[in-house]
Write an enzyme that holds these catalytic residues in place. Structure first.
Site, PDB file in Angstrom:
ATOM      1  N   HIS A 103    -106.562 -26.189  49.822  1.00 34.27           N
ATOM      2  CA  HIS A 103    -106.514 -25.929  48.374  1.00 34.27           C
ATOM      3  C   HIS A 103    -105.316 -25.033  48.029  1.00 34.27           C
ATOM      4  O   HIS A 103    -105.464 -23.987  47.392  1.00 34.27           O
ATOM      5  CB  HIS A 103    -107.818 -25.285  47.901  1.00 34.27           C
ATOM      6  CG  HIS A 103    -108.087 -25.527  46.440  1.00 34.27           C
ATOM      7  ND1 HIS A 103    -109.349 -25.658  45.926  1.00 34.27           N
ATOM      8  CD2 HIS A 103    -107.245 -25.666  45.371  1.00 34.27           C
ATOM      9  CE1 HIS A 103    -109.290 -25.856  44.617  1.00 34.27           C
ATOM     10  NE2 HIS A 103    -108.018 -25.871  44.258  1.00 34.27           N
ATOM     11  N   ARG A 123    -110.161 -32.105  42.466  1.00 37.09           N
ATOM     12  CA  ARG A 123    -111.281 -31.315  42.952  1.00 37.09           C
ATOM     13  C   ARG A 123    -111.975 -32.085  44.071  1.00 37.09           C
ATOM     14  O   ARG A 123    -111.952 -33.321  44.091  1.00 37.09           O
ATOM     15  CB  ARG A 123    -112.286 -31.024  41.834  1.00 37.09           C
ATOM     16  CG  ARG A 123    -111.787 -30.037  40.804  1.00 37.09           C
ATOM     17  CD  ARG A 123    -111.781 -28.615  41.358  1.00 37.09           C
ATOM     18  NE  ARG A 123    -111.433 -27.633  40.343  1.00 37.09           N
ATOM     19  CZ  ARG A 123    -110.202 -27.201  40.111  1.00 37.09           C
ATOM     20  NH1 ARG A 123    -109.181 -27.683  40.813  1.00 37.09           N
ATOM     21  NH2 ARG A 123    -109.968 -26.292  39.181  1.00 37.09           N
TER      22      ARG A 123
END
Length: 310
Positions: A273, A225
């Protein structure tokens, strides 16, 4: 009362789940946000980042599914204790994450960021090649994804160390655990991969102190993350050469502001991502397996330990 799952997400996935999930879970109805009908009939929610106030409006909620591998983006603190929180455990997701890690390790091992920067300035600048056996790779996080990453990287011929909070045992991997072991692990990490869940304990685990413990000229991969990385500390470590290069699939925020220096840094590769995306049918099967396990009184695959955050 028959179960009703409220889906929040892409129309393509929602429409497919409306057809597929009732076949996998007899009696289940799937509704697509915002057409939720009577909130009191909703027993399950599947979402990535639902509205903050949604859960409080669902008095009969029993399970919440993250449609990805992480749950940090969900308001778990807003869930009553009896509501099960489940992350997606889907084989295709694990394969894609391991493939991305392989891409990153090979790119950093063979100095791809340096060659991309040289290409942009018209330089022909060959670099010496380090043998794979001399390039030590460390994977932070040895859950389903981290374990698959470590195993796949080791199969390429790299010596791999894995670090986790709790003990793990993976064939061919030097597994270590606990906070006390981390400094020694970092000291032997030529390429450091973060595949941890994001929790208060792991936020900014990739920080100035961490980078200082790495061998000079190490490389960093963050595919966990964005909150795992102190971006200011990374830029400083890149400036001094303590970190030679980085490959980042996640940032904080996403996307970065247009003027952020990571966009144009010559030794950073950014991807948006995309390390893995849950397969629509595979995700449905994972949700169905969890619902049926919960219905049978067994532990659902992917059940999150709310106290640990993963």
């Amino acid at each position: 009362m028959n179960p009703v799952l409220l889906h929040l997400g892409t129309p393509a996935r929602g429409e497919r789940w409306q057809t597929l999930l009732p076949r996998l879970v007899p009696g289940l109805t799937v509704r697509l946000w915002p057409d939720m009908g009577d909130p009191a009939t909703i027993t399950h929610v599947a979402a990535w980042a639902p509205p903050d106030d949604l859960f409080a409006t669902l008095p009969n909620l029993a399970m919440v599914f993250s449609v990805g591998a992480g749950v940090d983006q969900l308001r778990a603190d807003a869930l009553p204790d009896h509501v099960a929180l489940v992350r997606t455990v889907e084989p295709g997701l694990i394969v894609e994450m391991a493939d991305y890690a392989t891409l990153a390790v090979l790119a950093l091992h063979r100095d791809l960021p340096r060659y991309l920067a040289a290409q942009r300035t018209g330089q022909w600048a060959p670099q010496p090649v380090t043998a794979k056996g001399a390039r030590r790779v460390t994977v932070l996080g040895l859950g389903a994804m981290g374990g698959a990453i470590a195993t796949q990287i080791a199969a390429l011929g790299f010596p791999v160390t894995g670090w986790s909070r709790r003990p793990r045992d993976l064939p061919g991997i030097d597994c270590r655990h606990g906070a006390d072991a981390l400094p020694n692990v970092l000291a032997i990490s030529d390429i450091l991969i973060c595949a941890l869940p994001l929790t208060p304990e792991t936020r900014h685990i990739l920080n100035a102190a961490t980078f200082a413990l790495l061998p000079r000229g190490a490389a960093v991969v963050n595919m966990g993350r964005g909150g795992h990385l102190d971006q200011v500390a990374l830029l400083a470590a890149l400036e001094t050469g303590q970190v030679a290069a980085a490959m980042l699939d996640v940032t904080d925020p996403e996307p970065l502001p247009p003027d952020h220096p990571l966009w144009r840094h010559p030794r950073v590769v950014l991807t948006p991502h995309v390390a893995a995306e849950t397969d629509i049918d595979g995700g449905a099967r994972a949700v169905a397996a969890a619902i049926l396990a919960h219905r049978a009184g067994s532990v659902p695959p992917g059940l999150v330990d709310r106290s640990a955050g993963y």
